[in-house]
Design a protein around this motif. Sequence first.
Motif, PDB file in Angstrom:
ATOM      1  N   VAL A   1       0.836  -1.204   0.000  1.00  0.00           N
ATOM      2  CA  VAL A   1       0.000   0.000   0.000  1.00  0.00           C
ATOM      3  C   VAL A   1       0.867   1.248   0.000  1.00  0.00           C
ATOM      4  O   VAL A   1       0.709   2.141  -0.845  1.00  0.00           O
ATOM      5  CB  VAL A   1      -0.962   0.008   1.204  1.00  0.00           C
ATOM      6  CG1 VAL A   1      -1.753   1.309   1.249  1.00  0.00           C
ATOM      7  CG2 VAL A   1      -1.900  -1.188   1.141  1.00  0.00           C
ATOM      8  N   GLY A   2       1.779   1.337   0.967  1.00  0.00           N
ATOM      9  CA  GLY A   2       2.624   2.521   1.071  1.00  0.00           C
ATOM     10  C   GLY A   2       3.471   2.740  -0.163  1.00  0.00           C
ATOM     11  O   GLY A   2       3.610   3.874  -0.651  1.00  0.00           O
TER      12      GLY A   2
ATOM     13  N   MET B   1       1.306   4.049  -3.083  1.00  0.00           N
ATOM     14  CA  MET B   1       0.936   5.451  -2.944  1.00  0.00           C
ATOM     15  C   MET B   1       2.145   6.367  -3.068  1.00  0.00           C
ATOM     16  O   MET B   1       2.025   7.502  -3.551  1.00  0.00           O
ATOM     17  CB  MET B   1       0.203   5.674  -1.625  1.00  0.00           C
ATOM     18  CG  MET B   1      -1.098   4.874  -1.487  1.00  0.00           C
ATOM     19  SD  MET B   1      -2.254   5.083  -2.867  1.00  0.00           S
ATOM     20  CE  MET B   1      -2.835   6.767  -2.570  1.00  0.00           C
ATOM     21  N   ASP B   2       3.326   5.900  -2.625  1.00  0.00           N
ATOM     22  CA  ASP B   2       4.562   6.669  -2.823  1.00  0.00           C
ATOM     23  C   ASP B   2       4.793   6.935  -4.305  1.00  0.00           C
ATOM     24  O   ASP B   2       5.096   8.059  -4.728  1.00  0.00           O
ATOM     25  CB  ASP B   2       5.766   5.916  -2.264  1.00  0.00           C
ATOM     26  CG  ASP B   2       5.815   5.905  -0.750  1.00  0.00           C
ATOM     27  OD1 ASP B   2       5.113   6.721  -0.124  1.00  0.00           O
ATOM     28  OD2 ASP B   2       6.565   5.070  -0.198  1.00  0.00           O
TER      29      ASP B   2
ATOM     30  N   ARG C   1      -0.230  14.728   0.864  1.00  0.00           N
ATOM     31  CA  ARG C   1      -0.194  13.357   1.378  1.00  0.00           C
ATOM     32  C   ARG C   1      -0.678  13.336   2.820  1.00  0.00           C
ATOM     33  O   ARG C   1      -0.291  14.155   3.649  1.00  0.00           O
ATOM     34  CB  ARG C   1       1.253  12.822   1.304  1.00  0.00           C
ATOM     35  CG  ARG C   1       1.454  11.385   1.800  1.00  0.00           C
ATOM     36  CD  ARG C   1       0.908  10.367   0.819  1.00  0.00           C
ATOM     37  NE  ARG C   1       1.213   8.998   1.214  1.00  0.00           N
ATOM     38  CZ  ARG C   1       2.227   8.285   0.745  1.00  0.00           C
ATOM     39  NH1 ARG C   1       3.055   8.823  -0.149  1.00  0.00           N
ATOM     40  NH2 ARG C   1       2.412   7.032   1.128  1.00  0.00           N
TER      41      ARG C   1
ATOM     42  N   ASP D   1      -1.625   7.120   3.988  1.00  0.00           N
ATOM     43  CA  ASP D   1      -1.642   6.422   2.710  1.00  0.00           C
ATOM     44  C   ASP D   1      -2.700   6.978   1.767  1.00  0.00           C
ATOM     45  O   ASP D   1      -3.076   6.323   0.788  1.00  0.00           O
ATOM     46  CB  ASP D   1      -1.887   4.922   2.927  1.00  0.00           C
ATOM     47  CG  ASP D   1      -0.658   4.210   3.473  1.00  0.00           C
ATOM     48  OD1 ASP D   1       0.469   4.641   3.147  1.00  0.00           O
ATOM     49  OD2 ASP D   1      -0.818   3.239   4.229  1.00  0.00           O
TER      50      ASP D   1
END
Length: 212
Positions: free
Chosen positions: A68-69, A72-73, A92, A95
Amino acid sequence: MRSSILLVSLVSAGLVLSGCASTEYSNTSKGAAIGAVAGAVAGKATGNHKNKRLAIGAAVGALAGAAVGSYMDKQEKALNDELSGTGVKVVRDGDKLRLDIPAQLTFDINRSDIRSNLFPVFNDIAKVLRDYEKTMLVIAGHTDDTGAYQYNMNLSQARANSVKQYLLAQGIKEIRVETQGYGPSYPIVSNTSEANRALNRRVEIHIEPIVN
């Protein structure tokens, strides 16, 4: 990619907007206010959509764990790269991502159709959203408190719907997208001056990962 003329005009507009903010709000207090409002809107927009997220996950897939992280990064970087210098802010929050789009750049006064010179910007937004489709999108319209309440509610909803329809035309799957018009309900600063009211007239795209 957009032309240099478009970039210059958008940068200039963004600088005018940022330079007009009332001095009664420090950067720290404005940041706190924006964060609180964004959290409230995001919570209302996505907090009760478990079935919606499940449906999106079934249609386009879902993320799990550390993926997930990282996902999204990469999406955040892609959005920042595409939207640099346009006046659209990429924010941001854990997440989740949020695109803050000043209404002055996007719509004429009392209109809900997107200005044609902004099409390249929304094309770039759509390009990234197509590449990172394991996300739910909530498009939120906001106004200042000038004029009749119901008029502002309708206008904010119409603007959110216009952004949705444009993104759908660029290939974003409809199942991923919801809209909400909040009118003057969630100002990020007090509507005590024209500069502040300009900040409150905006469209936000909330981007939430779909997780298992």
